[in-house]
Design an enzyme around this catalytic site. Structure first.
Site, PDB file in Angstrom:
ATOM      1  N   ARG A  79      -4.705   3.613   0.808  1.00 39.24           N
ATOM      2  CA  ARG A  79      -5.538   4.651   0.194  1.00 39.24           C
ATOM      3  C   ARG A  79      -6.992   4.219   0.244  1.00 39.24           C
ATOM      4  NH1 ARG A  79      -3.746   7.053  -5.394  1.00 39.24           N
ATOM      5  NH2 ARG A  79      -4.373   5.032  -6.170  1.00 39.24           N
ATOM      6  N   THR A  89     -12.227   7.952  -1.541  1.00 36.15           N
ATOM      7  CA  THR A  89     -11.780   9.355  -1.372  1.00 36.15           C
ATOM      8  C   THR A  89     -10.362   9.577  -1.882  1.00 36.15           C
ATOM      9  OG1 THR A  89     -10.840   8.898   0.798  1.00 36.15           O
ATOM     10  CG2 THR A  89     -13.170   9.518   0.736  1.00 36.15           C
ATOM     11  N   ASP A 119      -0.611  -1.119  -9.950  1.00 38.10           N
ATOM     12  CA  ASP A 119      -0.587  -1.096  -8.483  1.00 38.10           C
ATOM     13  C   ASP A 119       0.671  -1.804  -7.987  1.00 38.10           C
ATOM     14  OD1 ASP A 119      -1.020  -2.035  -5.708  1.00 38.10           O
ATOM     15  OD2 ASP A 119      -2.977  -1.084  -5.972  1.00 38.10           O
ATOM     16  N   ASP A 177       0.247  -4.698  -5.368  1.00 39.70           N
ATOM     17  CA  ASP A 177      -0.302  -5.922  -5.975  1.00 39.70           C
ATOM     18  C   ASP A 177       0.743  -6.620  -6.832  1.00 39.70           C
ATOM     19  OD1 ASP A 177      -2.761  -5.672  -4.799  1.00 39.70           O
ATOM     20  OD2 ASP A 177      -3.693  -4.678  -6.511  1.00 39.70           O
TER      21      ASP A 177
HETATM   22  C1  PRP Z   1       0.227   2.892  -3.032  1.00 43.08           C
HETATM   23  C2  PRP Z   1       1.691   3.265  -3.055  1.00 43.08           C
HETATM   24  C3  PRP Z   1       1.704   4.481  -2.194  1.00 43.08           C
HETATM   25  C4  PRP Z   1       0.395   5.128  -2.498  1.00 43.08           C
HETATM   26  C5  PRP Z   1       0.628   6.249  -3.451  1.00 43.08           C
HETATM   27  O1  PRP Z   1      -0.086   2.215  -1.893  1.00 43.08           O
HETATM   28  O2  PRP Z   1       2.512   2.243  -2.607  1.00 43.08           O
HETATM   29  O3  PRP Z   1       1.828   4.193  -0.819  1.00 43.08           O
HETATM   30  O4  PRP Z   1      -0.422   4.145  -3.122  1.00 43.08           O
HETATM   31  O5  PRP Z   1      -0.526   6.969  -3.635  1.00 43.08           O
HETATM   32  P1  PRP Z   1      -0.666   8.478  -3.176  1.00 43.08           P
HETATM   33  O6  PRP Z   1       0.589   9.182  -3.548  1.00 43.08           O
HETATM   34  O7  PRP Z   1      -1.841   8.954  -3.970  1.00 43.08           O
HETATM   35  O8  PRP Z   1      -0.913   8.497  -1.704  1.00 43.08           O
HETATM   36  P2  PRP Z   1      -1.537   1.542  -1.701  1.00 43.08           P
HETATM   37  O9  PRP Z   1      -2.456   2.491  -0.995  1.00 43.08           O
HETATM   38  O10 PRP Z   1      -1.999   0.990  -3.009  1.00 43.08           O
HETATM   39  O11 PRP Z   1      -1.259   0.427  -0.650  1.00 43.08           O
HETATM   40  P3  PRP Z   1      -0.358  -0.896  -0.787  1.00 43.08           P
HETATM   41  O12 PRP Z   1       1.070  -0.459  -0.772  1.00 43.08           O
HETATM   42  O13 PRP Z   1      -0.754  -1.646   0.427  1.00 43.08           O
HETATM   43  O14 PRP Z   1      -0.722  -1.603  -2.060  1.00 43.08           O
HETATM   44  N1  URA Z   2      -0.423   3.427  -6.171  1.00 44.79           N
HETATM   45  C1  URA Z   2       0.099   2.528  -7.033  1.00 44.79           C
HETATM   46  O1  URA Z   2       0.497   1.441  -6.625  1.00 44.79           O
HETATM   47  N2  URA Z   2       0.170   2.866  -8.320  1.00 44.79           N
HETATM   48  C2  URA Z   2      -0.249   4.040  -8.786  1.00 44.79           C
HETATM   49  O2  URA Z   2      -0.160   4.301  -9.996  1.00 44.79           O
HETATM   50  C3  URA Z   2      -0.788   4.962  -7.870  1.00 44.79           C
HETATM   51  C4  URA Z   2      -0.864   4.621  -6.560  1.00 44.79           C
END
Ligand code: PRP
Ligand code: URA
Length: 209
Positions: free
Chosen positions: A104, A108, A200, A203
Site C-alpha cells: 500500500r 494514497t 499491521d 509487521d
Molecule cells: C496489508 C494487508 C493487505 C493490505 C490491506 O498489506 O496485508 O495486503 O494491507 O489493505 P487494503 O485492503 O486497504 O488494500 P501491506 O500493504 O501492509 O503490506 P505487507 O503485507 O507487506 O505488510
Molecule cells: N493492513 C494491515 O496490516 N492492517 C490494517 O489494519 C489495515 C491494512
C-alpha cells in the site's frame, strides 16, 4: 452477489483475541495465524466437489469419495498472506502456491503490484486468495483483477479480519467471489487501518516494527 462467510466459532474467536493483543509476540502471532487458517479451511473447502472411487478396504471393496479437482492454488498476497499458507498446506499438501506482491502506498493508500508468480496451468485451478487483512479492499480487488485477467474463474478470498468497507468493495467489484473471514470489525481509521483490528499484520508476523 458473493457470499460473506463470517466464522462464529469459539476456538477461532479465542485465537483471534490473542492475535489482537498488542503484547502478543511475533512467534505466537505466527502460530495463531497458522492455526486459525487451518480451522477456517474446513469451511472454505466445504463445497469442494468429490467423486467416488472404488477401493479395497481390509474388509471388502467399496466406493468412497475423494476430491474431484486435484489442482488447487493458494495465492498469498505478500507479505502478510504468507502467514496463512502453511496452515492451508498442512491440510492440502497437494496444493500449489502462487504469489502476488502488493504493497500500500502510505500516502494514497492505493495498492501497488510488485511481484507476480503463478504455477503453470493455474488458470484452471481452484484458487484461494489469502491475506489476513481486508481493509479498504484495494489490494484484494487488484489481486483478483490480476488473476481474472489471466483467465481464472474459480476464486475465493480468505481473510482474518475485514472492515465493512473492504467487504463491500470486493463484493461490488467481484460479485462472483465468496469471502471467508474470521471477523468483520467496526470500521477503518483515517490511516485506513482496521479498528479495532490487530495493527499491521505484516509487521506483526515478521517483527519488522
Ligand atoms: C496489508 C494487508 C493487505 C493490505 C490491506 O498489506 O496485508 O495486503 O494491507 O489493505 P487494503 O485492503 O486497504 O488494500 P501491506 O500493504 O501492509 O503490506 P505487507 O503485507 O507487506 O505488510
Ligand atoms: N493492513 C494491515 O496490516 N492492517 C490494517 O489494519 C489495515 C491494512
Amino acid at each position: 452477489m458473493g457470499q460473506v462467510h463470517v466464522f462464529d466459532h469459539p476456538l477461532i474467536s479465542e485465537k483471534l483475541t490473542l492475535m489482537r493483543r498488542a503484547d502478543t509476540s511475533s512467534q505466537d502471532f505466527r502460530l495463531l495465524l497458522k492455526e486459525i487458517s487451518e480451522l477456517m479451511l474446513y469451511e472454505v473447502a466445504r463445497d469442494f466437489e468429490t467423486k467416488l472411487v472404488t477401493i479395497q478396504t481390509p474388509i471388502c471393496e467399496g466406493s468412497f469419495p475423494v476430491l474431484k479437482e486435484n489442482f488447487f492454488t493458494i495465492v498469498p498476497i505478500l507479505r502478510a498472506g504468507l502467514g496463512m499458507v502453511d496452515g492451508l498446506l498442512e491440510l492440502m499438501p497437494f496444493a500449489h502456491v502462487g504469489h502476488i506482491g502488493m504493497s500500500r502506498d502510505e500516502e494514497t493508500k492505493q495498492p501497488i503490484e510488485y511481484y507476480y508468480k503463478m504455477p503453470d496451468g493455474f488458470e484452471n485451478s481452484v484458487i484461494i486468495v489469502v491475506d489476513p487483512m481486508l481493509a479498504t479492499g484495494g489490494s484484494a480487488v487488484d489481486a483478483i483483477n490480476s488473476l481474472k485477467s489471466r483467465g481464472c474463474t474459480n476464486i475465493r478470498l480468505m481473510n482474518l479480519i475485514a472492515a465493512p468497507e473492504g467487504v463491500k468493495f470486493v463484493q461490488d467489484h467481484h460479485p462472483d467471489v465468496d469471502i471467508f473471514v474470521a471477523a468483520v470489525d467496526e470500521k477503518l481509521n483515517e490511516d485506513a487501518y482496521i479498528v479495532p483490528g490487530l495493527g499491521d499484520a505484516g509487521d506483526r508476523i515478521f517483527g519488522t516494527k
